[in-house]
Design a protein around this motif. Structure first.
Motif, PDB file in Angstrom:
ATOM      1  N   ARG A   3      -7.064  -9.635  -5.901  1.00 33.07           N
ATOM      2  CA  ARG A   3      -5.767  -8.953  -5.230  1.00 33.07           C
ATOM      3  C   ARG A   3      -5.924  -7.383  -5.178  1.00 33.07           C
ATOM      4  O   ARG A   3      -5.421  -7.174  -4.249  1.00 33.07           O
ATOM      5  CB  ARG A   3      -4.947  -9.112  -6.675  1.00 33.07           C
ATOM      6  CG  ARG A   3      -3.506  -8.430  -6.322  1.00 33.07           C
ATOM      7  CD  ARG A   3      -2.378  -8.817  -7.417  1.00 33.07           C
ATOM      8  NE  ARG A   3      -2.017 -10.342  -7.181  1.00 33.07           N
ATOM      9  CZ  ARG A   3      -0.939 -10.700  -7.608  1.00 33.07           C
ATOM     10  NH1 ARG A   3       0.111  -9.871  -8.302  1.00 33.07           N
ATOM     11  NH2 ARG A   3      -0.527 -11.869  -7.344  1.00 33.07           N
ATOM     12  N   ALA A   4      -6.740  -6.755  -5.926  1.00 32.14           N
ATOM     13  CA  ALA A   4      -6.971  -5.352  -5.696  1.00 32.14           C
ATOM     14  C   ALA A   4      -7.553  -4.943  -4.450  1.00 32.14           C
ATOM     15  O   ALA A   4      -7.102  -4.227  -3.855  1.00 32.14           O
ATOM     16  CB  ALA A   4      -7.797  -4.724  -6.930  1.00 32.14           C
ATOM     17  N   ASN A  61      -7.269  -3.491   1.423  1.00 33.64           N
ATOM     18  CA  ASN A  61      -7.377  -3.677   2.697  1.00 33.64           C
ATOM     19  C   ASN A  61      -5.988  -4.063   3.647  1.00 33.64           C
ATOM     20  O   ASN A  61      -6.410  -4.098   4.898  1.00 33.64           O
ATOM     21  CB  ASN A  61      -8.383  -4.793   2.613  1.00 33.64           C
ATOM     22  CG  ASN A  61      -9.976  -4.297   2.448  1.00 33.64           C
ATOM     23  OD1 ASN A  61     -10.647  -3.798   2.925  1.00 33.64           O
ATOM     24  ND2 ASN A  61     -10.304  -4.745   1.174  1.00 33.64           N
ATOM     25  N   GLY A  62      -5.181  -4.389   2.800  1.00 40.05           N
ATOM     26  CA  GLY A  62      -3.828  -4.592   3.558  1.00 40.05           C
ATOM     27  C   GLY A  62      -3.877  -6.182   4.351  1.00 40.05           C
ATOM     28  O   GLY A  62      -3.332  -6.506   5.272  1.00 40.05           O
ATOM     29  N   CYS A  63      -4.876  -6.986   3.599  1.00 43.10           N
ATOM     30  CA  CYS A  63      -4.916  -8.319   4.135  1.00 43.10           C
ATOM     31  C   CYS A  63      -5.457  -9.312   3.048  1.00 43.10           C
ATOM     32  O   CYS A  63      -6.119  -8.954   2.067  1.00 43.10           O
ATOM     33  CB  CYS A  63      -5.890  -8.427   5.586  1.00 43.10           C
ATOM     34  SG  CYS A  63      -7.529  -8.137   5.130  1.00 43.10           S
ATOM     35  N   THR A  64      -5.218 -10.463   3.392  1.00 42.33           N
ATOM     36  CA  THR A  64      -5.933 -11.563   2.268  1.00 42.33           C
ATOM     37  C   THR A  64      -7.286 -11.914   2.669  1.00 42.33           C
ATOM     38  O   THR A  64      -7.612 -12.360   3.572  1.00 42.33           O
ATOM     39  CB  THR A  64      -5.214 -12.930   2.464  1.00 42.33           C
ATOM     40  OG1 THR A  64      -3.757 -12.583   2.350  1.00 42.33           O
ATOM     41  CG2 THR A  64      -5.469 -13.995   1.237  1.00 42.33           C
ATOM     42  N   LEU A 107       6.582  -3.436  -4.718  1.00 42.62           N
ATOM     43  CA  LEU A 107       6.693  -4.495  -4.056  1.00 42.62           C
ATOM     44  C   LEU A 107       5.848  -5.508  -4.339  1.00 42.62           C
ATOM     45  O   LEU A 107       5.562  -6.700  -4.187  1.00 42.62           O
ATOM     46  CB  LEU A 107       6.658  -4.389  -2.458  1.00 42.62           C
ATOM     47  CG  LEU A 107       7.681  -3.491  -1.676  1.00 42.62           C
ATOM     48  CD1 LEU A 107       7.312  -3.542  -0.273  1.00 42.62           C
ATOM     49  CD2 LEU A 107       8.958  -4.599  -1.978  1.00 42.62           C
ATOM     50  N   GLU A 108       4.525  -5.096  -5.174  1.00 43.80           N
ATOM     51  CA  GLU A 108       3.275  -6.030  -5.751  1.00 43.80           C
ATOM     52  C   GLU A 108       4.040  -7.077  -6.517  1.00 43.80           C
ATOM     53  O   GLU A 108       3.569  -8.279  -6.451  1.00 43.80           O
ATOM     54  CB  GLU A 108       2.475  -5.378  -6.520  1.00 43.80           C
ATOM     55  CG  GLU A 108       1.252  -6.220  -6.832  1.00 43.80           C
ATOM     56  CD  GLU A 108       0.141  -5.480  -7.570  1.00 43.80           C
ATOM     57  OE1 GLU A 108      -0.670  -6.227  -8.163  1.00 43.80           O
ATOM     58  OE2 GLU A 108       0.282  -4.281  -7.540  1.00 43.80           O
ATOM     59  N   GLU A 109       5.407  -6.951  -7.346  1.00 35.31           N
ATOM     60  CA  GLU A 109       5.695  -8.142  -7.952  1.00 35.31           C
ATOM     61  C   GLU A 109       6.225  -9.184  -7.133  1.00 35.31           C
ATOM     62  O   GLU A 109       6.283 -10.502  -7.697  1.00 35.31           O
ATOM     63  CB  GLU A 109       7.017  -7.565  -8.727  1.00 35.31           C
ATOM     64  CG  GLU A 109       6.559  -6.393  -9.710  1.00 35.31           C
ATOM     65  CD  GLU A 109       7.835  -6.060 -10.654  1.00 35.31           C
ATOM     66  OE1 GLU A 109       8.921  -6.557 -10.279  1.00 35.31           O
ATOM     67  OE2 GLU A 109       7.840  -5.099 -11.447  1.00 35.31           O
ATOM     68  N   TYR A 163       0.959  -1.470  -0.051  1.00 34.44           N
ATOM     69  CA  TYR A 163      -0.001   0.069  -0.110  1.00 34.44           C
ATOM     70  C   TYR A 163       0.797   1.295   0.068  1.00 34.44           C
ATOM     71  O   TYR A 163       0.451   2.377  -0.670  1.00 34.44           O
ATOM     72  CB  TYR A 163      -1.125  -0.128   1.064  1.00 34.44           C
ATOM     73  CG  TYR A 163      -1.968   1.106   1.123  1.00 34.44           C
ATOM     74  CD1 TYR A 163      -3.379   1.008   0.588  1.00 34.44           C
ATOM     75  CD2 TYR A 163      -1.925   2.344   1.844  1.00 34.44           C
ATOM     76  CE1 TYR A 163      -4.117   1.932   0.484  1.00 34.44           C
ATOM     77  CE2 TYR A 163      -2.655   3.311   1.878  1.00 34.44           C
ATOM     78  CZ  TYR A 163      -3.834   3.048   1.118  1.00 34.44           C
ATOM     79  OH  TYR A 163      -4.837   4.358   1.249  1.00 34.44           O
ATOM     80  N   ARG A 164       2.037   1.467   0.672  1.00 32.06           N
ATOM     81  CA  ARG A 164       3.171   2.324   0.765  1.00 32.06           C
ATOM     82  C   ARG A 164       3.891   2.313  -0.166  1.00 32.06           C
ATOM     83  O   ARG A 164       4.482   3.122  -0.773  1.00 32.06           O
ATOM     84  CB  ARG A 164       3.500   2.399   2.219  1.00 32.06           C
ATOM     85  CG  ARG A 164       2.738   2.436   3.190  1.00 32.06           C
ATOM     86  CD  ARG A 164       3.298   2.928   4.659  1.00 32.06           C
ATOM     87  NE  ARG A 164       4.153   1.864   4.977  1.00 32.06           N
ATOM     88  CZ  ARG A 164       3.793   0.622   5.703  1.00 32.06           C
ATOM     89  NH1 ARG A 164       2.421   0.725   6.163  1.00 32.06           N
ATOM     90  NH2 ARG A 164       4.389  -0.297   5.999  1.00 32.06           N
TER      91      ARG A 164
END
Length: 365
Positions: A251-252, A257-260, A173-175, A168-169
């Motif tokens: 994923r989005a 939400n910062g969680c699975t 890092l999404e890769e 989120y920040r």
């Protein structure tokens, strides 16, 4: 298996004693706060050295005493065996057949029991996490590799969630998300498959017990509710593919939400009585009967999978059950060793065959 004798020394409020239960139903009778549950807990401690009430080890030691010790003689795995646990501070000393063990976990392979306590009503009353915990605990007790899968899943989930918070920040890092996805998908698919197979076995036996407890008036069902559309009969590969598709679609939402947001950790099991959700529509007595049926079914499945009938421990089980349901528990569970705590004089008098122990201020007679 059968408990032949139990000895306790400095254990909670119980006076030092040795008791010899019968092979069938044993009623532990007395007023509240006398030590009935403490006695039941003592039988349970040999399932791995932990209280079903979540108590710390030093809380098991009698007030002002330096230690507490439990010893049991039991018949299991086709032979008579012994085990002991000594509690001193927060440390345990465990012996099985007079051989010292490094951990109380060694007891799990020798001694098996299933316990019902009023807290287990949360299986119905509370949210999905209680039902997942019940299922996962049951499958982990059967095989060590099941516990390994669950541990890997939870560890990877925590790592993925930490990364999602960072993404989120730091969007770049999404890769790296796929690194954790691979492990989560594999162990998640195995875990869901294990849960579904277990629930199918559990439902059949729980329905039979509930039919008997309710006098043939109620039908119990259990449905696995998957956040990934997994279904009974799906292979691990099929569940893996459904998990993959769900993770891609969510994923989005996960990043936002910062969680699975979906996966095995969000699944649920719905318990129904006569087709209606038990949490929403069942009475207190019906809910108690349903949870009892689940616990008795747990014992039946454990017996089939491990080849050993566990002892059944039922704490404060009679309240809110009518006389017919009470009679079933006292007089129809004749194929295994059962321990039941109760307060009412009428419960004690209902027992047709078995043994009664009175507990009064820690003294057992």
């Amino acid at each position: 298996m059968k408990v032949l004798a139990l000895k306790f020394e400095n254990y909670r409020n119980l006076d030092d004693a040795i008791i010899t239960p019968c092979d069938g139903v044993n009623v532990i009778y007395g007023d509240n706060a006398q030590g009935k549950t403490n006695l039941l807990e003592a039988f349970w401690m040999f399932c791995g050295g932990h209280s079903f009430r979540g108590s710390k080890d030093n809380e098991l030691i009698g007030f002002g005493k330096p230690f507490a010790k439990l010893e049991v003689r039991f018949f299991g795995q086709d032979r008579e065996q012994t085990a002991s646990i000594k509690f001193k501070g927060n440390k345990k000393q465990v012996e099985i057949n007079s051989v010292a063990k490094n951990s109380a976990a060694a007891l799990i392979e020798k001694y098996c029991a299933v316990v019902f306590s009023p807290e287990h009503l949360n299986l119905i009353k509370r949210g999905p996490s209680e039902r997942r915990k019940f299922i996962d605990s049951a499958i982990c007790r059967e095989k060590l590799k099941n516990a390994v899968v669950l541990s890997k899943y939870n560890r990877t989930l925590n790592q993925r969630n930490s990364l999602l918070k960072d993404i989120y920040r730091h969007p770049e890092l999404e890769e790296t998300l796929s690194i954790w996805d691979n492990s989560l998908l594999l162990n998640g698919a195995i875990l869901i498959k294990q849960r579904m197979e277990y629930l199918q076995m559990l439902e059949k036996r729980a329905a039979e017990y509930h039919f008997g407890i309710s006098g043939g008036k109620e039908q119990l069902e259990i449905r696995y509710l998957s956040t990934t559309n997994a279904e009974y009969g799906d292979s691990i590969e099929q569940i893996h593919q459904k998990l993959y598709e769900t993770f891609e679609q969510s994923r989005a939402d996960d990043i936002r939400n910062g969680c699975t947001t979906k996966g095995a950790h969000r699944d649920d099991a719905e318990i129904l009585i006569n087709g209606k959700n038990a949490r929403l529509y069942a009475s207190q007595g019906q809910q108690r009967s349903a949870v009892l049926s689940l616990k008795l079914a747990e014992a039946a499945v454990l017996s089939e999978r491990m080849g050993e009938k566990p002892i059944i421990l039922l704490d404060d089980v009679m309240s809110e059950l009518d006389s017919k349901r009470q009679d079933f528990l006292l007089n129809k569970l004749d194929d295994c060793q059962v321990f039941i705590t109760c307060c009412e004089q009428s419960n004690k008098e209902q027992l047709k065959h078995g043994k009664i122990f009175n507990v009064c201020n820690g003294v057992i007679s």
